[in-house]
Motif scaffolding. Structure first.
Motif, PDB file in Angstrom:
ATOM      1  N   HIS A 207      21.901   1.287  99.312  1.00 52.30           N
ATOM      2  CA  HIS A 207      22.009   1.358  97.849  1.00 52.30           C
ATOM      3  C   HIS A 207      22.925   2.504  97.433  1.00 52.30           C
ATOM      4  CE1 HIS A 207      20.839   0.922  93.671  1.00 52.30           C
ATOM      5  NE2 HIS A 207      20.671   2.227  93.631  1.00 52.30           N
ATOM      6  N   TRP A 208      22.712   3.671  98.004  1.00 54.23           N
ATOM      7  CA  TRP A 208      23.515   4.839  97.657  1.00 54.23           C
ATOM      8  C   TRP A 208      24.994   4.613  97.986  1.00 54.23           C
ATOM      9  CZ3 TRP A 208      26.415   8.208 100.690  1.00 54.23           C
ATOM     10  CH2 TRP A 208      26.938   9.302  99.997  1.00 54.23           C
ATOM     11  N   ILE A 209      25.265   4.098  99.187  1.00 56.84           N
ATOM     12  CA  ILE A 209      26.658   3.868  99.599  1.00 56.84           C
ATOM     13  C   ILE A 209      27.331   2.848  98.686  1.00 56.84           C
ATOM     14  CG2 ILE A 209      28.104   2.855 101.411  1.00 56.84           C
ATOM     15  CD1 ILE A 209      26.324   4.299 103.445  1.00 56.84           C
ATOM     16  N   SER A 210      26.610   1.787  98.340  1.00 56.14           N
ATOM     17  CA  SER A 210      27.210   0.746  97.497  1.00 56.14           C
ATOM     18  C   SER A 210      27.497   1.243  96.084  1.00 56.14           C
ATOM     19  CB  SER A 210      26.305  -0.476  97.444  1.00 56.14           C
ATOM     20  OG  SER A 210      25.128  -0.193  96.713  1.00 56.14           O
ATOM     21  N   ARG A 211      26.829   2.297  95.658  1.00 54.81           N
ATOM     22  CA  ARG A 211      27.017   2.844  94.316  1.00 54.81           C
ATOM     23  C   ARG A 211      27.963   4.039  94.290  1.00 54.81           C
ATOM     24  NH1 ARG A 211      25.068  -1.530  93.554  1.00 54.81           N
ATOM     25  NH2 ARG A 211      23.097  -1.941  92.588  1.00 54.81           N
ATOM     26  N   ALA A 212      28.332   4.556  95.441  1.00 52.58           N
ATOM     27  CA  ALA A 212      29.217   5.731  95.494  1.00 52.58           C
ATOM     28  C   ALA A 212      30.632   5.309  95.117  1.00 52.58           C
ATOM     29  CB  ALA A 212      29.190   6.347  96.885  1.00 52.58           C
ATOM     30  N   PRO A 213      31.159   5.807  94.004  1.00 53.47           N
ATOM     31  CA  PRO A 213      32.491   5.389  93.549  1.00 53.47           C
ATOM     32  C   PRO A 213      33.591   5.622  94.592  1.00 53.47           C
ATOM     33  CG  PRO A 213      31.386   6.646  91.835  1.00 53.47           C
ATOM     34  CD  PRO A 213      30.532   6.740  93.060  1.00 53.47           C
ATOM     35  N   ALA A 214      33.513   6.698  95.327  1.00 56.84           N
ATOM     36  CA  ALA A 214      34.550   7.010  96.316  1.00 56.84           C
ATOM     37  C   ALA A 214      34.558   6.017  97.480  1.00 56.84           C
ATOM     38  CB  ALA A 214      34.355   8.431  96.853  1.00 56.84           C
ATOM     39  N   LEU A 215      33.421   5.358  97.726  1.00 58.34           N
ATOM     40  CA  LEU A 215      33.336   4.421  98.854  1.00 58.34           C
ATOM     41  C   LEU A 215      33.576   2.972  98.451  1.00 58.34           C
ATOM     42  CD1 LEU A 215      30.272   5.948 100.723  1.00 58.34           C
ATOM     43  CD2 LEU A 215      32.699   6.211 101.256  1.00 58.34           C
ATOM     44  N   ARG A 216      33.541   2.685  97.184  1.00 59.41           N
ATOM     45  CA  ARG A 216      33.703   1.300  96.710  1.00 59.41           C
ATOM     46  C   ARG A 216      34.912   0.571  97.307  1.00 59.41           C
ATOM     47  NH1 ARG A 216      30.300  -1.630  93.782  1.00 59.41           N
ATOM     48  NH2 ARG A 216      28.956  -0.460  92.411  1.00 59.41           N
ATOM     49  N   PRO A 217      36.095   1.200  97.391  1.00 66.72           N
ATOM     50  CA  PRO A 217      37.256   0.475  97.920  1.00 66.72           C
ATOM     51  C   PRO A 217      37.119   0.079  99.400  1.00 66.72           C
ATOM     52  CG  PRO A 217      37.949   2.502  96.822  1.00 66.72           C
ATOM     53  CD  PRO A 217      36.460   2.526  96.895  1.00 66.72           C
ATOM     54  N   TYR A 218      36.189   0.686 100.110  1.00 67.27           N
ATOM     55  CA  TYR A 218      36.073   0.455 101.547  1.00 67.27           C
ATOM     56  C   TYR A 218      34.964  -0.529 101.910  1.00 67.27           C
ATOM     57  CZ  TYR A 218      38.873   4.626 101.251  1.00 67.27           C
ATOM     58  OH  TYR A 218      39.840   5.510 100.915  1.00 67.27           O
ATOM     59  N   LEU A 219      34.209  -0.980 100.944  1.00 58.69           N
ATOM     60  CA  LEU A 219      33.085  -1.861 101.208  1.00 58.69           C
ATOM     61  C   LEU A 219      33.539  -3.290 101.422  1.00 58.69           C
ATOM     62  CD1 LEU A 219      30.583  -0.560  98.496  1.00 58.69           C
ATOM     63  CD2 LEU A 219      30.772   0.149 100.880  1.00 58.69           C
ATOM     64  N   SER A 220      32.719  -4.054 102.146  1.00 60.07           N
ATOM     65  CA  SER A 220      33.014  -5.482 102.314  1.00 60.07           C
ATOM     66  C   SER A 220      32.872  -6.156 100.949  1.00 60.07           C
ATOM     67  CB  SER A 220      32.068  -6.117 103.333  1.00 60.07           C
ATOM     68  OG  SER A 220      30.771  -6.251 102.781  1.00 60.07           O
ATOM     69  N   THR A 221      33.240  -7.388 100.857  1.00 57.56           N
ATOM     70  CA  THR A 221      33.236  -8.078  99.571  1.00 57.56           C
ATOM     71  C   THR A 221      31.849  -8.588  99.174  1.00 57.56           C
ATOM     72  OG1 THR A 221      33.829 -10.121 100.698  1.00 57.56           O
ATOM     73  CG2 THR A 221      35.633  -8.786  99.785  1.00 57.56           C
ATOM     74  N   LYS A 222      30.842  -8.329  99.986  1.00 53.83           N
ATOM     75  CA  LYS A 222      29.481  -8.763  99.642  1.00 53.83           C
ATOM     76  C   LYS A 222      29.012  -8.008  98.408  1.00 53.83           C
ATOM     77  CE  LYS A 222      28.094  -9.635 104.357  1.00 53.83           C
ATOM     78  NZ  LYS A 222      27.173  -9.306 105.415  1.00 53.83           N
ATOM     79  N   SER A 223      28.321  -8.734  97.545  1.00 55.36           N
ATOM     80  CA  SER A 223      27.755  -8.058  96.385  1.00 55.36           C
ATOM     81  C   SER A 223      26.426  -7.445  96.804  1.00 55.36           C
ATOM     82  CB  SER A 223      27.544  -9.039  95.229  1.00 55.36           C
ATOM     83  OG  SER A 223      26.631 -10.035  95.606  1.00 55.36           O
ATOM     84  N   ILE A 224      26.207  -6.264  96.320  1.00 54.34           N
ATOM     85  CA  ILE A 224      24.954  -5.589  96.698  1.00 54.34           C
ATOM     86  C   ILE A 224      24.157  -5.351  95.482  1.00 54.34           C
ATOM     87  CG2 ILE A 224      25.913  -3.290  96.659  1.00 54.34           C
ATOM     88  CD1 ILE A 224      24.190  -2.972  99.303  1.00 54.34           C
TER      89      ILE A 224
END
Length: 170
Positions: free
Chosen positions: A153-170
């Motif tokens: 949850h924290w990683i998916s909400r971290a603005p700095a990490l958003r560009p690196y996440l897979s395309t899955k919606s969390i």
């Protein structure tokens, strides 16, 4: 460059994940090996849901950590449990299901490994397996559900990490 190759960024993420997993496992003063264990680093086994490059990172980190195990077989068997769980997590579509693969893989695979090493394959194996699967599974459930889900949850909400996440919606 083919799609199957990792970019420099992905290799760096895998390396960071491997290092963090190994350090958390080796240096935290709680049981990390044997039938009763709570590997805080196993919370990270949910990361392949967001980062496919977490799969090799977790595998290498687990292998490095398992080099400290008194069970030499754990180098292969325990690491394989983490690899299988990480691949399975990466295939899931729902984040709430992500703790299930690591819990099942570790309970069954590591539980069987510990039971076999302590009892062999005779009649005492099944009760030893049941006990070890339960205790390993409970530690894994705590790590994955209580720590891993909030981490996702924290990683998916971290603005700095958003560009690196897979395309899955969390």
């Amino acid at each position: 460059m083919s799609k199957s190759r990792f970019s420099t960024r992905q290799l760096a993420i895998a390396g960071i994940i491997a290092a963090v997993y190994a350090v958390l496992t080796i240096f935290l003063p709680i049981p990390q090996y044997g039938g009763v264990q709570l590997r805080v680093a196993e919370a990270m086994t949910l990361l392949p849901f967001l980062f496919p490059e977490a799969i090799p990172g977790l595998t290498i980190g687990c292998f490095i950590a398992n080099l400290q195990s008194p069970l030499v077989l754990d180098w292969i068997v325990g690491t394989s449990a983490t690899l299988i769980a990480a691949i399975w997590v990466s295939k899931l579509k729902n984040k709430w299901l992500t703790p299930i693969p690591p819990v099942l893989c570790n309970a069954i695979i590591v539980g069987a490994e510990i039971a076999w090493l302590s009892m062999g394959d005779g009649a005492p194996f099944l009760p030893a397996f049941a006990l070890n699967a339960l205790t390993v599974g409970m530690g894994e459930a705590i790590a994955c559900a209580a720590l891993g889900l909030p981490l996702l949850h924290w990683i998916s909400r971290a603005p700095a990490l958003r560009p690196y996440l897979s395309t899955k919606s969390i």
